[in-house]
Design a protein around this motif. Sequence first.
Motif, PDB file in Angstrom:
ATOM      1  N   ILE A 105       5.210   4.736  -7.992  1.00 38.02           N
ATOM      2  CA  ILE A 105       4.390   5.074  -6.771  1.00 38.02           C
ATOM      3  C   ILE A 105       4.746   3.986  -5.669  1.00 38.02           C
ATOM      4  N   CYS A 106       4.730   2.977  -5.991  1.00 38.97           N
ATOM      5  CA  CYS A 106       5.141   1.767  -5.248  1.00 38.97           C
ATOM      6  C   CYS A 106       6.500   1.841  -4.383  1.00 38.97           C
ATOM      7  N   GLN A 107       7.380   2.239  -4.987  1.00 40.15           N
ATOM      8  CA  GLN A 107       8.771   2.455  -4.573  1.00 40.15           C
ATOM      9  C   GLN A 107       8.847   3.645  -3.589  1.00 40.15           C
ATOM     10  N   LYS A 108       7.946   4.718  -3.745  1.00 42.55           N
ATOM     11  CA  LYS A 108       8.064   5.734  -2.879  1.00 42.55           C
ATOM     12  C   LYS A 108       7.041   5.223  -1.562  1.00 42.55           C
ATOM     13  N   GLN A 109       6.106   4.795  -1.756  1.00 40.17           N
ATOM     14  CA  GLN A 109       5.384   4.311  -0.666  1.00 40.17           C
ATOM     15  C   GLN A 109       6.274   3.304   0.095  1.00 40.17           C
ATOM     16  N   ILE A 110       7.208   2.518  -0.329  1.00 40.90           N
ATOM     17  CA  ILE A 110       7.822   1.634   0.659  1.00 40.90           C
ATOM     18  C   ILE A 110       9.149   2.503   1.284  1.00 40.90           C
ATOM     19  N   GLN A 111      10.014   3.008   0.407  1.00 40.24           N
ATOM     20  CA  GLN A 111      11.104   3.509   0.850  1.00 40.24           C
ATOM     21  C   GLN A 111      10.970   4.952   1.411  1.00 40.24           C
ATOM     22  N   GLU A 112      10.147   5.724   0.883  1.00 44.20           N
ATOM     23  CA  GLU A 112      10.073   7.171   1.229  1.00 44.20           C
ATOM     24  C   GLU A 112       9.206   7.432   2.520  1.00 44.20           C
ATOM     25  N   CYS A 120       3.246  -2.651  -0.325  1.00 43.55           N
ATOM     26  CA  CYS A 120       3.178  -4.022  -0.465  1.00 43.55           C
ATOM     27  C   CYS A 120       2.083  -4.305  -1.681  1.00 43.55           C
ATOM     28  N   ILE A 121       0.667  -3.777  -1.245  1.00 47.46           N
ATOM     29  CA  ILE A 121      -0.437  -4.053  -1.963  1.00 47.46           C
ATOM     30  C   ILE A 121      -0.070  -3.414  -3.434  1.00 47.46           C
ATOM     31  N   CYS A 122       0.461  -2.283  -3.516  1.00 46.57           N
ATOM     32  CA  CYS A 122       0.859  -1.596  -4.963  1.00 46.57           C
ATOM     33  C   CYS A 122       1.585  -2.429  -5.592  1.00 46.57           C
ATOM     34  N   THR A 123       2.803  -3.197  -5.046  1.00 45.78           N
ATOM     35  CA  THR A 123       3.571  -4.061  -5.835  1.00 45.78           C
ATOM     36  C   THR A 123       2.733  -5.300  -6.400  1.00 45.78           C
ATOM     37  N   TYR A 128       0.698  -8.305 -10.726  1.00 40.80           N
ATOM     38  CA  TYR A 128      -0.726  -8.988 -11.103  1.00 40.80           C
ATOM     39  C   TYR A 128      -0.952  -8.316 -12.577  1.00 40.80           C
ATOM     40  N   ILE A 129      -0.833  -7.183 -12.755  1.00 40.67           N
ATOM     41  CA  ILE A 129      -1.083  -6.337 -13.961  1.00 40.67           C
ATOM     42  C   ILE A 129      -0.004  -6.899 -15.058  1.00 40.67           C
ATOM     43  N   ILE A 130       1.130  -6.937 -14.768  1.00 44.50           N
ATOM     44  CA  ILE A 130       2.116  -7.584 -15.863  1.00 44.50           C
ATOM     45  C   ILE A 130       1.973  -8.861 -16.156  1.00 44.50           C
ATOM     46  N   LEU A 180      10.207 -12.846 -12.481  1.00 39.89           N
ATOM     47  CA  LEU A 180       9.300 -12.576 -11.366  1.00 39.89           C
ATOM     48  C   LEU A 180       8.994 -13.832 -10.395  1.00 39.89           C
ATOM     49  N   ASN A 181       8.988 -14.949 -11.043  1.00 40.91           N
ATOM     50  CA  ASN A 181       8.671 -16.074 -10.427  1.00 40.91           C
ATOM     51  C   ASN A 181       9.823 -16.500  -9.370  1.00 40.91           C
ATOM     52  N   ILE A 182      10.943 -15.982  -9.675  1.00 39.41           N
ATOM     53  CA  ILE A 182      11.989 -16.439  -8.945  1.00 39.41           C
ATOM     54  C   ILE A 182      11.724 -16.237  -7.324  1.00 39.41           C
ATOM     55  N   LEU A 183      11.388 -15.232  -6.963  1.00 40.23           N
ATOM     56  CA  LEU A 183      10.914 -15.090  -5.734  1.00 40.23           C
ATOM     57  C   LEU A 183       9.531 -14.914  -5.444  1.00 40.23           C
ATOM     58  N   THR A 184       8.847 -15.589  -3.949  1.00 38.29           N
ATOM     59  CA  THR A 184       7.441 -15.349  -3.980  1.00 38.29           C
ATOM     60  C   THR A 184       7.272 -14.358  -3.194  1.00 38.29           C
ATOM     61  N   LEU A 185       6.350 -13.215  -3.400  1.00 30.60           N
ATOM     62  CA  LEU A 185       6.131 -12.174  -2.450  1.00 30.60           C
ATOM     63  C   LEU A 185       5.664 -12.461  -1.288  1.00 30.60           C
ATOM     64  N   SER A 186       6.091 -12.232  -0.195  1.00 34.97           N
ATOM     65  CA  SER A 186       5.693 -12.563   1.011  1.00 34.97           C
ATOM     66  C   SER A 186       5.894 -11.142   1.943  1.00 34.97           C
ATOM     67  N   ARG A 187       4.555 -10.919   2.596  1.00 33.69           N
ATOM     68  CA  ARG A 187       4.947  -9.407   3.455  1.00 33.69           C
ATOM     69  C   ARG A 187       5.688  -9.861   4.675  1.00 33.69           C
ATOM     70  N   ASP A 188       6.220 -11.268   4.819  1.00 34.73           N
ATOM     71  CA  ASP A 188       7.010 -11.156   6.038  1.00 34.73           C
ATOM     72  C   ASP A 188       8.557 -10.876   5.602  1.00 34.73           C
TER      73      ASP A 188
END
Length: 303
Positions: A105-112, A120-123, A128-130, A180-188
């Motif tokens: 679902i997350c991939q579809k929202q971003i890429q398609e 971004c919110i979905c990701t 967080y869930i994981i 997952l901690n390698i990169l920090t999620l940033s909407r920029d």
Amino acid sequence: MYSLKLYTFSFVLFSMLLYTKAEPAKRKTIDQLDELLKYSGWKNLIDLISIKLHETTHYVKNLIVIPTHRNKCYQKIRAMTVCLGCVYVKFINEISLVISNILQICQKQIQEEKDLIKGCICTEELVYIISLIIVPLITLMQGAMDALDLIHKYPHYTLVKSYCTINIFLESFRNIIDDLNILTLSRDNVSVYIWTLNFIDYFIKIKLKEIKFLTDNYCVFVSYDPSDLWNKWVQEYNTIIDHGKRFVFIKFLKKKIENNVKTVIKEQYIQLGFKFDPITEETFVATRNDPIKIELELNAIDD
């Protein structure tokens, strides 16, 4: 790499299980094991029929109900540890498919759909869930297996570094946080979100293959469809929508996963006679002199 380690240690572990000398156990050890198996949760593990150890079938019901013989105590501890691992792997199989579907679902929202805000919110919710729901539960699962194995005169950890195939699997799942901690999620930087989703996708596909290997070789379950959990939640969400109530799907799923994890901790951890020490961050097994007060533990979960 982890798949190779999984198969290698599988051979090591179950070779040890086969050739472990059937020496008599002390009465204290027998009593501790039998006291543990009196906890109600063990009799409720009805989805697991039996386990297979080197062409020998051990029926779960017999392991739980039949009193422990002093010459069979150590073999029974090994078998019960694998039983516990099989139960945990079944849950991880189901929740991994849920994660996989959320990821799509997350991939579809971003890429398609090019809806970057929703994607971004979905990701973010998926991470967080994981990280904060699933991995802490897996830590408890691994701790329970360790605590049960420690009842044995020769715990596996004293013999080989990674003593249990399923334990290795749980450890590798926990390691996802490091990646997952390698990169920090940033909407920029949307590319970080895409990388994160691609990594989780790859990781889950590897884990599902490892789960199939484990269940095919060591666990015999009542027939079930691991997709049932996801299908059940989708149907429940659609019913809510039909009644005019609006919820963001990912928020709905997050709440369902949180409640599901609480149920697993209750039924497959606390009610099996395990307790988490928040000071040492270790799991220990209940004893006759130090029984677990289930109601207090359940209240702690709710808090």
